[in-house]
Write an enzyme that holds these catalytic residues in place. Structure first.
Site, PDB file in Angstrom:
ATOM      1  N   GLY A 137       0.844  -1.191   0.000  1.00 31.70           N
ATOM      2  CA  GLY A 137       0.000   0.000   0.000  1.00 31.70           C
ATOM      3  C   GLY A 137       0.875   1.236   0.000  1.00 31.70           C
ATOM      4  O   GLY A 137       2.081   1.143   0.271  1.00 31.70           O
ATOM      5  N   CYS A 181       5.471  -6.032   1.415  1.00 31.41           N
ATOM      6  CA  CYS A 181       5.832  -4.610   1.329  1.00 31.41           C
ATOM      7  C   CYS A 181       5.239  -3.843   2.512  1.00 31.41           C
ATOM      8  O   CYS A 181       5.684  -4.023   3.644  1.00 31.41           O
ATOM      9  CB  CYS A 181       5.407  -4.049  -0.015  1.00 31.41           C
ATOM     10  SG  CYS A 181       6.255  -2.512  -0.390  1.00 31.41           S
ATOM     11  N   TYR A 182       4.210  -3.026   2.310  1.00 32.55           N
ATOM     12  CA  TYR A 182       3.598  -2.329   3.457  1.00 32.55           C
ATOM     13  C   TYR A 182       3.134  -3.340   4.512  1.00 32.55           C
ATOM     14  O   TYR A 182       3.267  -3.102   5.716  1.00 32.55           O
ATOM     15  CB  TYR A 182       2.419  -1.479   2.958  1.00 32.55           C
ATOM     16  CG  TYR A 182       1.659  -0.759   4.056  1.00 32.55           C
ATOM     17  CD1 TYR A 182       2.185   0.374   4.670  1.00 32.55           C
ATOM     18  CD2 TYR A 182       0.416  -1.223   4.493  1.00 32.55           C
ATOM     19  CE1 TYR A 182       1.503   1.034   5.681  1.00 32.55           C
ATOM     20  CE2 TYR A 182      -0.283  -0.566   5.507  1.00 32.55           C
ATOM     21  CZ  TYR A 182       0.265   0.564   6.097  1.00 32.55           C
ATOM     22  OH  TYR A 182      -0.415   1.211   7.096  1.00 32.55           O
ATOM     23  N   HIS A 213       7.666  -7.697  -3.958  1.00 32.56           N
ATOM     24  CA  HIS A 213       6.351  -8.133  -4.450  1.00 32.56           C
ATOM     25  C   HIS A 213       6.465  -9.474  -5.192  1.00 32.56           C
ATOM     26  O   HIS A 213       6.873  -9.499  -6.350  1.00 32.56           O
ATOM     27  CB  HIS A 213       5.768  -7.082  -5.394  1.00 32.56           C
ATOM     28  CG  HIS A 213       5.353  -5.842  -4.680  1.00 32.56           C
ATOM     29  ND1 HIS A 213       4.102  -5.674  -4.146  1.00 32.56           N
ATOM     30  CD2 HIS A 213       6.041  -4.721  -4.376  1.00 32.56           C
ATOM     31  CE1 HIS A 213       4.023  -4.498  -3.560  1.00 32.56           C
ATOM     32  NE2 HIS A 213       5.196  -3.892  -3.681  1.00 32.56           N
ATOM     33  N   GLU A 230       4.045 -11.179  -6.286  1.00 30.66           N
ATOM     34  CA  GLU A 230       2.921 -11.342  -7.210  1.00 30.66           C
ATOM     35  C   GLU A 230       3.196 -10.800  -8.609  1.00 30.66           C
ATOM     36  O   GLU A 230       2.491 -11.136  -9.549  1.00 30.66           O
ATOM     37  CB  GLU A 230       1.659 -10.683  -6.624  1.00 30.66           C
ATOM     38  CG  GLU A 230       1.686  -9.162  -6.514  1.00 30.66           C
ATOM     39  CD  GLU A 230       2.383  -8.634  -5.254  1.00 30.66           C
ATOM     40  OE1 GLU A 230       3.179  -9.375  -4.661  1.00 30.66           O
ATOM     41  OE2 GLU A 230       2.141  -7.473  -4.889  1.00 30.66           O
ATOM     42  N   SER A 264     -26.452 -10.023 -22.918  1.00 30.80           N
ATOM     43  CA  SER A 264     -26.035  -8.962 -23.835  1.00 30.80           C
ATOM     44  C   SER A 264     -25.394  -9.539 -25.089  1.00 30.80           C
ATOM     45  O   SER A 264     -25.089  -8.819 -26.021  1.00 30.80           O
ATOM     46  CB  SER A 264     -25.017  -8.072 -23.133  1.00 30.80           C
ATOM     47  OG  SER A 264     -23.856  -8.840 -22.850  1.00 30.80           O
ATOM     48  N   GLY A 265     -25.154 -10.857 -25.074  1.00 34.88           N
ATOM     49  CA  GLY A 265     -24.406 -11.444 -26.181  1.00 34.88           C
ATOM     50  C   GLY A 265     -22.923 -11.481 -25.862  1.00 34.88           C
ATOM     51  O   GLY A 265     -22.131 -12.024 -26.601  1.00 34.88           O
ATOM     52  N   ASP A 302     -19.690 -13.123 -20.740  1.00 34.43           N
ATOM     53  CA  ASP A 302     -20.084 -13.360 -19.337  1.00 34.43           C
ATOM     54  C   ASP A 302     -21.553 -13.768 -19.244  1.00 34.43           C
ATOM     55  O   ASP A 302     -21.900 -14.772 -18.628  1.00 34.43           O
ATOM     56  CB  ASP A 302     -19.877 -12.107 -18.480  1.00 34.43           C
ATOM     57  CG  ASP A 302     -18.503 -11.525 -18.666  1.00 34.43           C
ATOM     58  OD1 ASP A 302     -17.598 -12.300 -18.990  1.00 34.43           O
ATOM     59  OD2 ASP A 302     -18.347 -10.303 -18.505  1.00 34.43           O
ATOM     60  N   SER A 303     -22.427 -12.954 -19.859  1.00 26.11           N
ATOM     61  CA  SER A 303     -23.856 -13.244 -19.696  1.00 26.11           C
ATOM     62  C   SER A 303     -24.247 -14.503 -20.483  1.00 26.11           C
ATOM     63  O   SER A 303     -25.147 -15.227 -20.069  1.00 26.11           O
ATOM     64  CB  SER A 303     -24.716 -12.045 -20.086  1.00 26.11           C
ATOM     65  OG  SER A 303     -24.492 -11.684 -21.406  1.00 26.11           O
ATOM     66  N   LYS A 347     -12.387 -12.617 -15.609  1.00 28.41           N
ATOM     67  CA  LYS A 347     -12.861 -12.944 -16.953  1.00 28.41           C
ATOM     68  C   LYS A 347     -12.234 -14.226 -17.515  1.00 28.41           C
ATOM     69  O   LYS A 347     -12.906 -15.025 -18.160  1.00 28.41           O
ATOM     70  CB  LYS A 347     -12.546 -11.783 -17.879  1.00 28.41           C
ATOM     71  CG  LYS A 347     -13.152 -11.927 -19.223  1.00 28.41           C
ATOM     72  CD  LYS A 347     -13.843 -10.656 -19.586  1.00 28.41           C
ATOM     73  CE  LYS A 347     -14.931 -10.857 -20.561  1.00 28.41           C
ATOM     74  NZ  LYS A 347     -15.994  -9.877 -20.346  1.00 28.41           N
TER      75      LYS A 347
END
Ligand code: XMP
Length: 510
Positions: free
Chosen positions: A53, A80-81, A167, A169, A221-222, A225-226, A366
């Protein structure tokens, strides 16, 4: 399911920690830094990670976690923080260093028995800090050091507290994934139960027991996801599912024809199509503010859903393909992350829409949804479609949404996609489109002076839309996109290419 909790102290990398741990099939969730210990304990985490942070632990108002977590017996990794928080909590000392470390540093491993098991004797690691531990608390020992940081990695092994200044990650840290895995799998003993196969199985069961024999309306929506959600729901509740596809006048070219073909004909879903173009465009008239446009689109969607429920319902549930990043960026996670954009499916639904909301993907990224789509046998050609925002072209039009600007954004975007497809670039990028605003620039057409629109092409690469970079397209491809737009889209005289990354920009301009 076993899980790791990341407490978010505002680092731009907090999300990445979650993603890396999930990639190793351990469920991981991001929570605000000040989540009460009682809330955290209820989730029964196997391990807790304190993220990085921007603050300094010695500043008066620096963010601190609920102190109870240090007495819970749960393993903790501070990054880190988060590392400095541990040092501070246990009466070590953190101070501003004369030698700030940003970028690469060589980490020499002094102890490779647990956190650094199997990572080698020396690794390149990514640092981004101005503060460091000047002496470490009693009970802690040094696991690794760099040239300018004698205590870059420390641990109290008895209590299972680990602190690292760098870090793990980010991709720049060598074997960073292994370090996170050592913490989650071996130190915290979290089992790797997070697989998309398990997710599909358990969410079908979960949806069935939640919905019982009530009716579900799924906003489709096409988009990937949906659509994936609709197929999953169909497996769970069968004919109790109805999908609704709204033509809001802000869709991509040919979408109003293509989406019903895919959803109804190819995937066999019950589908209601509603043409509401006039309704949306009327409400958007004269509105320039981006957040206001998002709110309006959300509200109009809700009105359409309401009308359909009255006519063809009742439906007790409204299902939406909301994802984890939508929730974080809309600021509803209540973490220190600022509100970036109100994603219409998160912030825009008004309370009067008297339906229970079903969002089975709200913890997913996603690429995880894409994996589910594959498991559900959604055709590959469909899997590779680019994401398209719910508020559609409204967020690709800067300033007021007019019919002329819709025509330009729609046509120019279809050219961008087509050119990318023709040259083999479409599937390599995350998104590709053309945006338009109110700026005009002088051009010559034939021998005539034309004062036409300026169009901005944006093509980005990304893994999860949380960060993105512009695509280094070949000049010839950029040239053919530009030529085609100025030749084929009436009223456009200039084409520019957006070369800012996210952050500091976002993917969509509004
Ligand atoms: P930004 O512009 O925030 O976009 O960098 C990140 C990703 O999210 C998509 N996007 C949306 N998707 N509803 C959606 O369903 C929305 O309101 C929305 N706004 C942006 C965007 O296309 C990109 O993939």
């Amino acid at each position: 399911m076993d899980k790791i909790i990341v407490l978010d102290f505002g680092s731009q990398y907090s999300h990445l920690i979650c993603r890396r741990i999930r990639e190793d099939n351990v469920f991981c969730e991001l929570l605000p830094y000040d989540s009460p210990a009682s809330v955290i304990m209820k989730l029964d985490p196997k391990g807790i990670i304190l993220s990085g942070g921007p603050s300094s632990v010695y500043s008066p108002n620096s963010p601190k976690p609920d102190n109870e977590i240090f007495h819970s017996g749960i393993p903790i990794l501070g990054i880190c923080y988060g590392h400095q928080l541990l040092v501070n909590e246990f009466k070590g000392k953190v101070k501003r260093t004369s030698q700030k470390e940003y970028g690469y540093a060589d980490l020499v491993i002094d102890d490779s028995s647990d956190l650094f098991r199997g990572v080698g004797k020396k690794i390149k690691c990514w640092m981004s800090h101005a503060d460091a531990a000047s002496y470490i608390p009693s009970g802690f020992e040094v696991l690794g050091h760099t040239k300018s940081s004698a205590s870059a990695a420390i641990a109290n092994k008895r209590k299972k507290f680990y602190g690292i200044q760098f870090h793990p990650e980010v991709a720049h840290t060598e074997n960073g994934n292994k370090i996170l895995k050592n913490f989650s799998r071996y130190i915290s003993k979290a089992r790797p139960e997070w697989t998309m196969e398990n997710f599909v199985k358990s969410s079908i069961g979960g949806i069935r027991s939640l919905v019982k024999d009530e009716k579900v309306l799924c906003a489709a929506s096409g988009g990937i996801d949906s659509t994936t959600l609709a197929v999953l729901l169909h497996r769970a509740v069968g004919e109790n599912l109805t999908c609704i596809f709204v033509d809001n006048g802000l869709l991509r070219k040919d979408e109003a024809k293509l989406v019903p073909e895919i959803l109804r004909d190819k995937l066999g879903l019950n589908l209601i199509c509603v043409d509401s173009q006039e309704q949306f465009l009327r409400r958007l008239r004269g509105v320039k503010d981006p957040e206001m446009k998002r709110k309006i689109v959300g509200e109009e969607f809700a009105k359409v859903f309401m009308k359909v429920t009255k006519r063809q319902g009742p439906f007790q549930w409204l299902a939406q393909g909301t994802l984890y990043p939508d929730i974080i960026e809309s600021g509803v996670s209540k973490g220190p992350a600022a509100v970036i954009k109100t994603h219409h499916n998160v912030g825009g639904l008004p309370k009067w829409l008297n339906m229970k909301v079903l969002e089975p993907f709200k913890n997913l990224y996603k690429d995880e949804v894409r994996k589910i789509a594959g498991l559900l046998n959604i055709p590959n050609q469909f899997l590779m479609r680019h994401p398209f925002p719910g508020p559609g072209l409204a967020v690709r039009i800067i300033g007021e949404v007019t019919e002329e600007k819709i025509r330009i954004a729609r046509h120019a975007s279809s050219i961008v996609e087509e050119e990318l497809r023709n040259k083999g670039w479409h599937d390599k990028v995350w998104q590709a489109y053309a945006a338009v605003g109110d700026d005009h620039a002088v051009g010559v057409l034939g021998d005539e002076r034309v004062y036409g629109y300026l169009v901005t092409v944006r093509v980005v690469e990304s893994l999860d839309a949380m960060t993105a970079d512009w695509s280094r397209l070949p000049y010839e491809l950029l040239q053919s996109i530009s030529n085609r737009i100025t030749n084929e889209v009436e009223g456009v005289t200039w084409v520019t290419y957006a070369i800012s990354s996210k952050p500091p920009s976002t993917i969509e301009p509004q």
